[in-house]
Design a protein around this motif. Sequence first.
Motif, PDB file in Angstrom:
ATOM      1  N   GLY A   1      42.587  45.237  44.049  1.00 17.76           N
ATOM      2  CA  GLY A   1      42.656  46.694  44.208  1.00 17.76           C
ATOM      3  C   GLY A   1      41.333  47.363  43.906  1.00 17.76           C
TER       4      GLY A   1
ATOM      5  N   ILE B   1      36.846  47.148  42.939  1.00 20.01           N
ATOM      6  CA  ILE B   1      35.922  46.508  41.985  1.00 20.01           C
ATOM      7  C   ILE B   1      36.318  46.796  40.533  1.00 20.01           C
ATOM      8  CG2 ILE B   1      33.920  46.366  43.523  1.00 20.01           C
ATOM      9  CD1 ILE B   1      32.810  48.858  42.056  1.00 20.01           C
ATOM     10  N   HIS B   2      36.907  47.953  40.299  1.00 21.14           N
ATOM     11  CA  HIS B   2      37.294  48.259  38.922  1.00 21.14           C
ATOM     12  C   HIS B   2      38.558  47.501  38.531  1.00 21.14           C
ATOM     13  CE1 HIS B   2      34.068  51.051  38.801  1.00 21.14           C
ATOM     14  NE2 HIS B   2      34.541  51.721  39.825  1.00 21.14           N
ATOM     15  N   GLY B   3      39.439  47.338  39.493  1.00 23.55           N
ATOM     16  CA  GLY B   3      40.595  46.487  39.256  1.00 23.55           C
ATOM     17  C   GLY B   3      40.163  45.052  38.970  1.00 23.55           C
TER      18      GLY B   3
ATOM     19  N   ALA C   1      37.288  44.137  37.672  1.00 18.32           N
ATOM     20  CA  ALA C   1      36.661  44.101  36.341  1.00 18.32           C
ATOM     21  C   ALA C   1      37.725  44.040  35.244  1.00 18.32           C
ATOM     22  CB  ALA C   1      35.762  45.326  36.167  1.00 18.32           C
ATOM     23  N   ALA C   2      38.751  44.865  35.384  1.00 13.19           N
ATOM     24  CA  ALA C   2      39.804  44.862  34.362  1.00 13.19           C
ATOM     25  C   ALA C   2      40.595  43.553  34.403  1.00 13.19           C
ATOM     26  CB  ALA C   2      40.730  46.064  34.549  1.00 13.19           C
ATOM     27  N   ALA C   3      40.734  42.971  35.603  1.00 11.94           N
ATOM     28  CA  ALA C   3      41.422  41.682  35.720  1.00 11.94           C
ATOM     29  C   ALA C   3      40.694  40.601  34.932  1.00 11.94           C
ATOM     30  CB  ALA C   3      41.530  41.270  37.197  1.00 11.94           C
ATOM     31  N   ARG C   4      39.397  40.746  34.820  1.00 14.08           N
ATOM     32  CA  ARG C   4      38.606  39.781  34.061  1.00 14.08           C
ATOM     33  C   ARG C   4      39.028  39.774  32.586  1.00 14.08           C
ATOM     34  NH1 ARG C   4      34.381  36.055  35.977  1.00 14.08           N
ATOM     35  NH2 ARG C   4      34.680  34.777  34.184  1.00 14.08           N
ATOM     36  N   PHE C   5      39.370  40.937  32.082  1.00 12.03           N
ATOM     37  CA  PHE C   5      39.857  41.004  30.700  1.00 12.03           C
ATOM     38  C   PHE C   5      41.196  40.266  30.577  1.00 12.03           C
ATOM     39  CE2 PHE C   5      42.294  42.823  27.241  1.00 12.03           C
ATOM     40  CZ  PHE C   5      41.393  42.741  26.198  1.00 12.03           C
ATOM     41  N   VAL C   6      42.074  40.482  31.542  1.00 12.51           N
ATOM     42  CA  VAL C   6      43.366  39.791  31.508  1.00 12.51           C
ATOM     43  C   VAL C   6      43.141  38.276  31.589  1.00 12.51           C
ATOM     44  CG1 VAL C   6      45.591  39.494  32.675  1.00 12.51           C
ATOM     45  CG2 VAL C   6      44.543  41.769  32.549  1.00 12.51           C
TER      46      VAL C   6
ATOM     47  N   SER D   1      40.521  36.605  30.585  1.00  8.24           N
ATOM     48  CA  SER D   1      39.983  36.151  29.295  1.00  8.24           C
ATOM     49  C   SER D   1      41.095  36.070  28.259  1.00  8.24           C
ATOM     50  CB  SER D   1      38.892  37.109  28.813  1.00  8.24           C
ATOM     51  OG  SER D   1      37.865  37.216  29.782  1.00  8.24           O
TER      52      SER D   1
ATOM     53  N   GLY E   1      49.675  44.748  37.773  1.00  3.01           N
ATOM     54  CA  GLY E   1      48.990  45.406  38.887  1.00  3.01           C
ATOM     55  C   GLY E   1      49.530  46.786  39.211  1.00  3.01           C
TER      56      GLY E   1
ATOM     57  N   LEU F   1      49.513  41.994  41.381  1.00  9.95           N
ATOM     58  CA  LEU F   1      48.138  41.705  41.794  1.00  9.95           C
ATOM     59  C   LEU F   1      47.667  40.471  41.019  1.00  9.95           C
ATOM     60  CD1 LEU F   1      46.291  45.155  42.051  1.00  9.95           C
ATOM     61  CD2 LEU F   1      47.261  43.768  43.891  1.00  9.95           C
TER      62      LEU F   1
ATOM     63  N   HIS G   1      45.166  50.761  40.794  1.00 14.07           N
ATOM     64  CA  HIS G   1      45.262  49.404  40.253  1.00 14.07           C
ATOM     65  C   HIS G   1      44.394  49.268  39.003  1.00 14.07           C
ATOM     66  CE1 HIS G   1      47.689  48.392  43.612  1.00 14.07           C
ATOM     67  NE2 HIS G   1      46.749  48.763  44.460  1.00 14.07           N
TER      68      HIS G   1
ATOM     69  N   THR H   1      35.042  38.398  28.213  1.00 12.98           N
ATOM     70  CA  THR H   1      34.870  39.321  29.338  1.00 12.98           C
ATOM     71  C   THR H   1      33.423  39.781  29.440  1.00 12.98           C
ATOM     72  OG1 THR H   1      37.147  40.086  29.056  1.00 12.98           O
ATOM     73  CG2 THR H   1      35.668  41.513  30.322  1.00 12.98           C
TER      74      THR H   1
ATOM     75  N   GLN I   1      30.121  40.510  32.455  1.00 13.93           N
ATOM     76  CA  GLN I   1      29.974  41.885  32.947  1.00 13.93           C
ATOM     77  C   GLN I   1      29.662  42.788  31.758  1.00 13.93           C
ATOM     78  OE1 GLN I   1      33.922  41.769  34.724  1.00 13.93           O
ATOM     79  NE2 GLN I   1      34.720  43.207  33.218  1.00 13.93           N
TER      80      GLN I   1
ATOM     81  N   ILE J   1      34.071  46.544  30.316  1.00 18.46           N
ATOM     82  CA  ILE J   1      35.394  46.169  30.804  1.00 18.46           C
ATOM     83  C   ILE J   1      35.606  46.783  32.192  1.00 18.46           C
ATOM     84  CG2 ILE J   1      37.876  46.088  30.293  1.00 18.46           C
ATOM     85  CD1 ILE J   1      37.196  46.717  27.370  1.00 18.46           C
TER      86      ILE J   1
END
Lengths: 230, 230
Positions: A88, A90-92, A94-99, A101, A175, A180, B91, B167, B171, B174
Amino acid sequence: MAIKLYDLAGENIERRFSPFCWRTKMALAHKGLEYETIPWRYADKEKIAFAGSERVPVIVDGDTAVADSWKIAEYLEGKYTERPSLFGGIHGRAAARFVNSWADVVLNAALSRLLVLGILEHLDASDRAYFRASREKRFGMTLEAYAADIEGNIAALRGALEPLRVTLATQPFIGGDTPLYPDYIVFGSLMWARSIGKTRLLEINDPVEVWRGRLLDEFGGFARKAHGYW
Amino acid sequence: MAIKLYDLAGENIERRFSPFCWRTKMALAHKGLEYETIPWRYADKEKIAFAGSERVPVIVDGDTAVADSWKIAEYLEGKYTERPSLFGGIHGRAAARFVNSWADVVLNAALSRLLVLGILEHLDASDRAYFRASREKRFGMTLEAYAADIEGNIAALRGALEPLRVTLATQPFIGGDTPLYPDYIVFGSLMWARSIGKTRLLEINDPVEVWRGRLLDEFGGFARKAHGYW
């Protein structure tokens, strides 16, 4: 030509239990991409050496090989832009990267203690000695000691899932209204548990279990059809 | 007319330590919105009763009152669409909810043990008895017992931050290349720690500390100018 996915398999070649491969399989299903799996075992490291990796998932899409579940998700998102988005935006992503991790360092660590003996039990005989030796070195103790406190480990797992539980109190998926990639990340961990653990780890009315049921039903019940216990 | 924000204050009226109010202040700064704060103490519950809340943050924007940091962020995003987005789409907002839940149930719980005696020390005299009684009831023990294991609590905090640390290995924020509301959620917790805790809780070269430094510098060093210790 269908995408090829090297997918960790147990002694029963239909038992596909890697949480990371499950992330990729759900991502491929989300994108509606055709793929075929190549069952892979720890002893088969040379079979994926072409991808510069010793671990699965590895995909081969035409001339392109990609290893690592996160890199595969980014690759699929960038290549198949006309298909449903995994992140969803680029910001989605980026936040998915936290999930991602969180799942790697918190959730999978909690599950590991509950699953390690089940993994050993379901591995192909050729993989068992490798698995025991490499994991006992990593954990600094025998697998039996690592897994000993079952009740405590179940309680720790359920506690670790609290951020997801709170999230699901206000929305059906991580998501949002639809699943997502962050959902598939966490769901992959629970597919790991389902594939090799005989013990139901979540209470039936736990919001996390209700969410897991929704994801088992996605894509025509794709994940529910996989070899597993619960 | 500037937005009004009811903002938890200590005995020193310039000491604004609520992690939830910090989420809102960073969101307002991100949106570039003018606002003024109204210092608020636990004893002032009747002053925010009009907003249907017993807790801050509460904002008043013209005729609209909104309570709860998450609801405020959603309100600002929906009302001020022409200003920089806090979530980067629906998202991004959904995934931010997971970060919010994680900060509430994991990070703030870990910080709470390290900060509770500092809060008590910095509260207005009129708030101290209320704070001790309500928190001792919640924790089921004296504040001193709750806070006793300082070394263990610091280690637990640093461990709890591992998903953020992982994370930040790939990047800078977050939110991705620039900070978004998920960054402010977590940063708010560390502003709580900075406002009332004299002990530096993070090592200088911890990626989380480096990230915190970047956020202290955002908006012309807005947060760095606030009353605090480190």
